[in-house]
Design a protein around this motif. Structure first.
Motif, short mmCIF file in Angstrom:
data_model
loop_
_atom_site.label_atom_id
_atom_site.label_comp_id
_atom_site.label_asym_id
_atom_site.label_seq_id
_atom_site.Cartn_x
_atom_site.Cartn_y
_atom_site.Cartn_z
N LYS A 184 0.83 -1.21 0.00
CA LYS A 184 0.00 0.00 0.00
C LYS A 184 0.87 1.26 0.00
CE LYS A 184 -3.68 2.22 2.66
NZ LYS A 184 -4.52 2.14 3.86
N GLU A 185 1.96 1.25 0.78
CA GLU A 185 2.79 2.44 0.92
C GLU A 185 3.85 2.59 -0.17
OE1 GLU A 185 4.43 2.54 4.87
OE2 GLU A 185 2.44 2.60 5.80
N HIS A 186 4.40 1.47 -0.66
CA HIS A 186 5.54 1.54 -1.57
C HIS A 186 5.30 0.92 -2.94
CE1 HIS A 186 7.73 2.76 1.98
NE2 HIS A 186 7.37 1.66 2.59
N GLY A 187 4.23 0.14 -3.09
CA GLY A 187 3.95 -0.54 -4.34
C GLY A 187 4.45 -1.98 -4.32
N LYS A 188 3.80 -2.80 -5.12
CA LYS A 188 4.12 -4.23 -5.13
C LYS A 188 5.54 -4.50 -5.65
CE LYS A 188 2.25 -8.68 -6.46
NZ LYS A 188 1.15 -9.39 -7.10
N ASP A 189 5.98 -3.77 -6.67
CA ASP A 189 7.32 -3.99 -7.20
C ASP A 189 8.39 -3.76 -6.15
OD1 ASP A 189 6.36 -4.73 -9.67
OD2 ASP A 189 6.69 -2.76 -10.60
N ALA A 190 8.23 -2.72 -5.33
CA ALA A 190 9.21 -2.44 -4.28
C ALA A 190 9.25 -3.58 -3.26
CB ALA A 190 8.88 -1.12 -3.58
N VAL A 191 8.09 -4.09 -2.89
CA VAL A 191 8.04 -5.19 -1.92
C VAL A 191 8.64 -6.45 -2.53
CG1 VAL A 191 6.50 -6.69 -0.59
CG2 VAL A 191 6.09 -4.23 -0.64
N LEU A 192 8.28 -6.75 -3.77
CA LEU A 192 8.83 -7.94 -4.42
C LEU A 192 10.36 -7.88 -4.56
CD1 LEU A 192 6.19 -8.55 -7.24
CD2 LEU A 192 6.61 -9.99 -5.22
N SER A 193 10.88 -6.67 -4.74
CA SER A 193 12.32 -6.53 -4.96
C SER A 193 13.15 -7.00 -3.76
CB SER A 193 12.68 -5.09 -5.32
OG SER A 193 12.49 -4.23 -4.22
N VAL A 194 12.62 -6.88 -2.54
CA VAL A 194 13.41 -7.31 -1.38
C VAL A 194 13.55 -8.83 -1.33
CG1 VAL A 194 12.81 -5.26 -0.02
CG2 VAL A 194 11.52 -7.37 0.32
N PHE A 195 12.66 -9.54 -1.99
CA PHE A 195 12.73 -11.01 -1.99
C PHE A 195 13.59 -11.55 -3.13
CE2 PHE A 195 8.75 -10.14 0.31
CZ PHE A 195 9.07 -10.77 1.50
N THR A 196 14.10 -10.66 -3.98
CA THR A 196 14.95 -11.10 -5.08
C THR A 196 16.41 -10.69 -4.89
OG1 THR A 196 14.44 -9.14 -6.40
CG2 THR A 196 13.03 -11.07 -6.73
N LEU A 197 16.72 -10.06 -3.78
CA LEU A 197 18.11 -9.66 -3.52
C LEU A 197 18.99 -10.89 -3.43
CD1 LEU A 197 17.56 -6.93 -0.78
CD2 LEU A 197 18.22 -6.56 -3.17
N LYS A 198 20.13 -10.84 -4.10
CA LYS A 198 21.09 -11.96 -4.08
C LYS A 198 22.43 -11.56 -3.49
CE LYS A 198 18.51 -14.90 -6.49
NZ LYS A 198 17.26 -14.89 -5.79
N ASP A 199 22.88 -10.33 -3.78
CA ASP A 199 24.21 -9.89 -3.38
C ASP A 199 24.19 -8.78 -2.33
OD1 ASP A 199 25.42 -11.64 -5.23
OD2 ASP A 199 25.06 -10.20 -6.84
N ALA A 200 23.01 -8.42 -1.86
CA ALA A 200 22.90 -7.34 -0.89
C ALA A 200 21.78 -7.67 0.10
CB ALA A 200 22.58 -6.03 -1.59
N ALA A 201 21.86 -7.01 1.25
CA ALA A 201 20.83 -7.16 2.28
C ALA A 201 20.48 -5.77 2.80
CB ALA A 201 21.35 -8.03 3.42
N ILE A 202 19.22 -5.59 3.15
CA ILE A 202 18.75 -4.33 3.72
C ILE A 202 18.43 -4.59 5.18
CG2 ILE A 202 16.99 -2.52 3.65
CD1 ILE A 202 16.48 -3.41 0.69
N LEU A 203 19.00 -3.78 6.05
CA LEU A 203 18.72 -3.90 7.48
C LEU A 203 18.23 -2.55 7.98
CD1 LEU A 203 18.70 -5.50 10.11
CD2 LEU A 203 21.07 -4.77 10.46
N ARG A 204 16.98 -2.52 8.39
CA ARG A 204 16.41 -1.31 8.98
C ARG A 204 16.67 -1.37 10.47
NH1 ARG A 204 10.81 0.17 7.82
NH2 ARG A 204 11.65 2.24 8.10
N VAL A 205 17.30 -0.35 10.99
CA VAL A 205 17.67 -0.31 12.40
C VAL A 205 16.85 0.78 13.09
CG1 VAL A 205 19.55 0.22 13.99
CG2 VAL A 205 20.01 -1.15 11.95
N ASN A 206 16.13 0.38 14.12
CA ASN A 206 15.32 1.31 14.92
C ASN A 206 14.46 2.24 14.07
OD1 ASN A 206 16.54 0.39 17.42
ND2 ASN A 206 18.37 1.49 16.77
N PRO A 207 13.71 1.69 13.11
CA PRO A 207 12.90 2.58 12.26
C PRO A 207 11.83 3.27 13.10
CG PRO A 207 12.30 0.30 11.87
CD PRO A 207 13.50 0.29 12.78
N PRO A 208 11.56 4.54 12.80
CA PRO A 208 10.61 5.30 13.61
C PRO A 208 9.14 5.02 13.30
CG PRO A 208 11.48 6.68 11.88
CD PRO A 208 12.21 5.36 11.79
#
Length: 170
Positions: A115-139
């Motif tokens: 709803k906030e970012h779009g389906k493509d943005a959400v799907l993209s986090v499940f296709t990462l192979k060489d990188a990782a996203i870590l959200r730290v203390n998100p507000p």
């Protein structure tokens, strides 16, 4: 370094975001300090860096304390059928109960993300192979999809290439 890589770095830095390049040990120390201090940041890490942070962070005690657990096969099926996300891998999340009785878990988190970012943005986090996203203390706080109220807790989640961690004692 390739010109296209420098173009990407320039674009990120030009958007007033930092780009840090150093050895793995220093990067892991920076991430760890952000978690412990309570500072909010998103880190884009190599897979080995993310694994090192996860090994330090996800102690058996913290797993128990946060209530994080692997998404059930029933919830995975609902995510696939209702949200169209076929493979969430080894996604784990905590669960939050709203005062209205609604449970907020992985399904609701992904639904809010779409709803906030779009389906493509959400799907993209499940296709990462060489990188990782870590959200730290998100507000940001999750929103109950049933009553629309902000939930008083934050969701903890992790799938190896996308995760969220909160401040803690060492």
């Amino acid at each position: 370094m390739e010109k296209t890589a420098l173009n990407d770095i320039e674009r990120v830095a030009g958007s007033r975001r930092a780009v840090v390049s150093t050895d793995d040990c220093t990067i892991v120390s920076i991430v760890r300090e952000a978690i412990v201090s309570g500072k909010s940041a998103s880190f884009y890490l190599s897979i080995p860096q993310a694994k090192a942070v996860r090994a330090w962070y996800w102690t058996p005690d913290r797993v128990k304390k946060t209530g994080i657990r692997t998404v059930s096969s029933e919830e995975k099926a609902r995510i696939a059928s209702d949200l169209g996300i076929e493979d969430i891998g080894t996604f784990r999340s905590s669960r939050i109960e709203c005062d209205c009785g609604q449970i907020y878990g992985a399904f609701e988190f992904l639904q809010q993300g779409i709803k906030e970012h779009g389906k493509d943005a959400v799907l993209s986090v499940f296709t990462l192979k060489d990188a990782a996203i870590l959200r730290v203390n998100p507000p940001d706080l999750p929103t109950c999809p049933n009553c629309g109220e902000l939930l008083p807790e934050r969701l903890t989640y992790d799938n190896g290439t996308y995760g969220c961690s909160f401040g803690t004692e060492e």
